[in-house]
Design a protein around this motif. Structure first.
Motif, PDB file in Angstrom:
ATOM      1  N   MET A 115       0.823  -1.211   0.000  1.00  0.00           N
ATOM      2  CA  MET A 115       0.000   0.000   0.000  1.00  0.00           C
ATOM      3  C   MET A 115       0.853   1.256   0.000  1.00  0.00           C
ATOM      4  O   MET A 115       0.512   2.253  -0.656  1.00  0.00           O
ATOM      5  CB  MET A 115      -0.974  -0.026   1.178  1.00  0.00           C
ATOM      6  CG  MET A 115      -2.128  -0.981   0.975  1.00  0.00           C
ATOM      7  SD  MET A 115      -3.416  -0.852   2.235  1.00  0.00           S
ATOM      8  CE  MET A 115      -2.736  -1.920   3.507  1.00  0.00           C
ATOM      9  N   GLU A 116       1.969   1.229   0.718  1.00  0.00           N
ATOM     10  CA  GLU A 116       2.829   2.409   0.714  1.00  0.00           C
ATOM     11  C   GLU A 116       3.387   2.664  -0.682  1.00  0.00           C
ATOM     12  O   GLU A 116       3.463   3.820  -1.131  1.00  0.00           O
ATOM     13  CB  GLU A 116       3.967   2.253   1.720  1.00  0.00           C
ATOM     14  CG  GLU A 116       4.802   3.507   1.864  1.00  0.00           C
ATOM     15  CD  GLU A 116       5.742   3.483   3.050  1.00  0.00           C
ATOM     16  OE1 GLU A 116       6.314   4.547   3.347  1.00  0.00           O
ATOM     17  OE2 GLU A 116       5.893   2.420   3.679  1.00  0.00           O
ATOM     18  N   ILE A 117       3.743   1.603  -1.397  1.00  0.00           N
ATOM     19  CA  ILE A 117       4.264   1.746  -2.756  1.00  0.00           C
ATOM     20  C   ILE A 117       3.217   2.352  -3.681  1.00  0.00           C
ATOM     21  O   ILE A 117       3.518   3.241  -4.489  1.00  0.00           O
ATOM     22  CB  ILE A 117       4.720   0.373  -3.300  1.00  0.00           C
ATOM     23  CG1 ILE A 117       5.990  -0.084  -2.586  1.00  0.00           C
ATOM     24  CG2 ILE A 117       4.953   0.429  -4.811  1.00  0.00           C
ATOM     25  CD1 ILE A 117       6.336  -1.538  -2.842  1.00  0.00           C
ATOM     26  N   THR A 118       1.967   1.900  -3.570  1.00  0.00           N
ATOM     27  CA  THR A 118       0.939   2.337  -4.515  1.00  0.00           C
ATOM     28  C   THR A 118       0.260   3.644  -4.111  1.00  0.00           C
ATOM     29  O   THR A 118      -0.247   4.363  -4.968  1.00  0.00           O
ATOM     30  CB  THR A 118      -0.137   1.247  -4.694  1.00  0.00           C
ATOM     31  OG1 THR A 118      -0.765   0.975  -3.430  1.00  0.00           O
ATOM     32  CG2 THR A 118       0.478  -0.035  -5.239  1.00  0.00           C
ATOM     33  N   LEU A 119       0.251   3.960  -2.823  1.00  0.00           N
ATOM     34  CA  LEU A 119      -0.483   5.134  -2.346  1.00  0.00           C
ATOM     35  C   LEU A 119       0.395   6.360  -2.119  1.00  0.00           C
ATOM     36  O   LEU A 119      -0.095   7.489  -2.199  1.00  0.00           O
ATOM     37  CB  LEU A 119      -1.216   4.798  -1.043  1.00  0.00           C
ATOM     38  CG  LEU A 119      -2.246   3.670  -1.106  1.00  0.00           C
ATOM     39  CD1 LEU A 119      -2.859   3.447   0.280  1.00  0.00           C
ATOM     40  CD2 LEU A 119      -3.340   3.959  -2.123  1.00  0.00           C
ATOM     41  N   ALA A 120       1.671   6.167  -1.833  1.00  0.00           N
ATOM     42  CA  ALA A 120       2.520   7.312  -1.506  1.00  0.00           C
ATOM     43  C   ALA A 120       2.724   8.274  -2.672  1.00  0.00           C
ATOM     44  O   ALA A 120       2.618   9.498  -2.489  1.00  0.00           O
ATOM     45  CB  ALA A 120       3.864   6.834  -0.962  1.00  0.00           C
ATOM     46  N   PRO A 121       2.995   7.792  -3.903  1.00  0.00           N
ATOM     47  CA  PRO A 121       3.297   8.730  -4.985  1.00  0.00           C
ATOM     48  C   PRO A 121       2.156   9.684  -5.323  1.00  0.00           C
ATOM     49  O   PRO A 121       2.391  10.785  -5.818  1.00  0.00           O
ATOM     50  CB  PRO A 121       3.608   7.810  -6.175  1.00  0.00           C
ATOM     51  CG  PRO A 121       4.052   6.528  -5.554  1.00  0.00           C
ATOM     52  CD  PRO A 121       3.201   6.388  -4.329  1.00  0.00           C
ATOM     53  N   ASN A 122       0.916   9.276  -5.071  1.00  0.00           N
ATOM     54  CA  ASN A 122      -0.222  10.112  -5.432  1.00  0.00           C
ATOM     55  C   ASN A 122      -0.824  10.866  -4.246  1.00  0.00           C
ATOM     56  O   ASN A 122      -1.865  11.508  -4.387  1.00  0.00           O
ATOM     57  CB  ASN A 122      -1.298   9.247  -6.112  1.00  0.00           C
ATOM     58  CG  ASN A 122      -1.578   7.978  -5.336  1.00  0.00           C
ATOM     59  OD1 ASN A 122      -1.836   8.017  -4.145  1.00  0.00           O
ATOM     60  ND2 ASN A 122      -1.512   6.829  -6.014  1.00  0.00           N
ATOM     61  N   GLY A 123      -0.180  10.767  -3.081  1.00  0.00           N
ATOM     62  CA  GLY A 123      -0.638  11.501  -1.909  1.00  0.00           C
ATOM     63  C   GLY A 123      -1.650  10.779  -1.045  1.00  0.00           C
ATOM     64  O   GLY A 123      -1.997  11.261   0.048  1.00  0.00           O
ATOM     65  N   LEU A 124      -2.121   9.618  -1.477  1.00  0.00           N
ATOM     66  CA  LEU A 124      -3.143   8.906  -0.711  1.00  0.00           C
ATOM     67  C   LEU A 124      -2.599   8.337   0.597  1.00  0.00           C
ATOM     68  O   LEU A 124      -3.324   8.241   1.592  1.00  0.00           O
ATOM     69  CB  LEU A 124      -3.747   7.783  -1.557  1.00  0.00           C
ATOM     70  CG  LEU A 124      -4.722   8.246  -2.651  1.00  0.00           C
ATOM     71  CD1 LEU A 124      -4.953   7.141  -3.659  1.00  0.00           C
ATOM     72  CD2 LEU A 124      -6.039   8.706  -2.025  1.00  0.00           C
TER      73      LEU A 124
END
Length: 214
Positions: A115-124
């Motif tokens: 989740m950190e990989i997929t959510l961090a770049p977009n601010g989520l």
């Protein structure tokens, strides 16, 4: 009725990770003797766990090494680091929840590292930090325990919470937890809702209208 808490699934609700993950799993399992297409992966396993996939693949004859779960996570993570699209309309729904004073959390069967990989770049990741729950730390969906823990931590009763998920595991977890559930089925159609009681929707704006914040 406008809820006090909205619980979001992650994959397929916040970010579109499933095409990448399905392709990686299909290629790897086929290489290990279990020929399965990305579409079959999605149909059979979406919303479940990697451990569950490993068990079934071995039952079907796949010759998976003992460390296959660790290896496949590394491969999936590497693919997801190349970029993960945000589901259309979800940022607007989150901001509408904030304006309405509605609490929010994530309930995913995936690991926290993914989740950190997929959510961090977009601010989520920052938007949900401290309210992100994983099926690797709590009973995974379709068990209701993760949702019950989220509600307990938020101080919100079942009648004042809703779930947004895109898979039967989440629909059934919400049903077992006694909370209303929106089934986001923009890609798969309403058939997979079944008798779970989830309310089929095809856009995030439908959810905003249904909970009175649009």
């Amino acid at each position: 009725m406008t809820p006090e808490l909205v619980i979001f699934d992650c994959d397929g609700v916040l970010v579109d990770t499933e095409p990448v993950t399905d392709a990686v799993l299909s290629a790897d399992l086929t290489r290990h003797g279990y020929a399965v297409s990305p579409q079959e992966i999605h149909t059979r396993f979406a919303g479940g766990t990697i451990a569950g996939i490993a068990r079934e693949a071995r039952e079907k004859g796949a010759d998976l090494p003992d460390d296959w779960i660790d290896r496949i996570y590394e491969t999936v993570f590497a693919a997801l680091r190349k970029g993960t699209p945000v589901i259309p309309g979800v940022m607007e729904l989150i901001h509408a929840c904030d304006r309405a004073g509605i609490k929010r959390a994530i309930a995913s069967n995936g690991p926290m590292a993914k989740m950190e990989i997929t959510l961090a770049p977009n601010g989520l990741w920052n938007l949900f930090e401290g309210r992100i729950y994983s099926g690797h730390d709590h009973p995974p969906k379709p068990e209701p325990g993760m949702l019950l823990q989220i509600m307990a931590d938020a101080g919100v009763a079942q009648d004042n919470a809703v779930m947004i998920d895109d898979m039967p595991a989440g629909f059934n977890a919400a049903k077992a937890a006694g909370i209303r559930c929106f089934g986001y089925v923009a890609e798969g159609g309403p058939a997979r809702i079944g008798d779970t009681g989830a309310i089929p929707v095809t856009s995030m704006d439908e959810i905003a209208r249904a909970i009175g914040i649009s």
